[in-house]
Design a protein around this motif. Structure first.
Motif, PDB file in Angstrom:
ATOM      1  N   TYR A  13      38.949  61.956 -25.620  1.00  0.00           N
ATOM      2  CA  TYR A  13      37.708  61.498 -26.242  1.00  0.00           C
ATOM      3  C   TYR A  13      37.264  60.191 -25.594  1.00  0.00           C
ATOM      4  CZ  TYR A  13      40.745  58.119 -28.432  1.00  0.00           C
ATOM      5  OH  TYR A  13      41.635  57.105 -28.626  1.00  0.00           O
ATOM      6  N   ASP A  14      36.040  59.782 -25.877  1.00  0.00           N
ATOM      7  CA  ASP A  14      35.500  58.511 -25.385  1.00  0.00           C
ATOM      8  C   ASP A  14      36.110  57.389 -26.222  1.00  0.00           C
ATOM      9  OD1 ASP A  14      34.064  56.264 -24.663  1.00  0.00           O
ATOM     10  OD2 ASP A  14      32.095  57.158 -24.990  1.00  0.00           O
ATOM     11  N   GLY A  15      37.013  56.641 -25.632  1.00  0.00           N
ATOM     12  CA  GLY A  15      37.716  55.590 -26.344  1.00  0.00           C
ATOM     13  C   GLY A  15      36.867  54.387 -26.692  1.00  0.00           C
ATOM     14  N   ASN A  21      35.915  57.561 -32.217  1.00  0.00           N
ATOM     15  CA  ASN A  21      37.105  56.997 -32.843  1.00  0.00           C
ATOM     16  C   ASN A  21      37.198  57.373 -34.316  1.00  0.00           C
ATOM     17  OD1 ASN A  21      38.876  55.180 -31.066  1.00  0.00           O
ATOM     18  ND2 ASN A  21      36.797  54.698 -30.414  1.00  0.00           N
ATOM     19  N   SER A  40      42.261  58.560 -24.576  1.00  0.00           N
ATOM     20  CA  SER A  40      40.857  58.310 -24.240  1.00  0.00           C
ATOM     21  C   SER A  40      40.597  58.817 -22.829  1.00  0.00           C
ATOM     22  CB  SER A  40      40.531  56.819 -24.346  1.00  0.00           C
ATOM     23  OG  SER A  40      41.078  56.123 -23.253  1.00  0.00           O
TER      24      SER A  40
END
Length: 136
Positions: A13-15, A21, A40
């Motif tokens: 995922y996009d950290g 988040n 991420s």
């Protein structure tokens, strides 16, 4: 090099995204069977995952679900599979994978384009036990 557990599902995922988040922490809370690990896309492990599959390294709009030695899914189909793995009421969402990908990814992409507007950039701090589920 990170050791890969082929019994786990890896969520990439996009950290740097508060919305992303939020959903990672939601999965953490629902993962009573301890099925998931997280990384991420910006991490070394995330970048390695993308490189090994010739996926775009800078495109952080995509959620990936990887089952080592089996498959990886992206966007809406990753979401549907995660819901199915969590089970219970959420398993009903997995039925949407039967819809055409172009349709479900269209809606996924609209949310992804606006994700930074949908949640604050503040992130929940994982507990020490939850931190063990983050790779890299």
């Amino acid at each position: 090099m990170t050791t890969v557990d082929s019994n786990k599902y890896y969520v990439f995922y996009d950290g740097e995204c508060g919305f992303c988040n939020f959903w990672v922490h939601w999965i953490l809370k629902k993962d009573v069977k301890d099925n998931f690990l997280f990384a991420s896309l910006q991490s070394d492990f995330g970048q390695q995952f993308l490189k090994e599959r010739n996926l775009e390294l800078k495109n952080l709009n995509t959620l990936y679900l990887w089952k080592p030695n089996a498959y990886y899914l992206q966007k809406s189909h990753a979401v549907f599979k995660i819901a199915g793995i969590i089970g219970g009421f959420y398993k009903l969402l997995s039925a949407f994978h039967y819809l055409p990908t172009w349709l479900t990814d269209f809606f996924y992409d609209r949310v992804a384009e606006n994700r930074k507007k949908l949640a604050s950039q503040a992130c929940e701090i994982p507990t020490p036990e939850e931190r063990k589920k983050f790779v890299d």
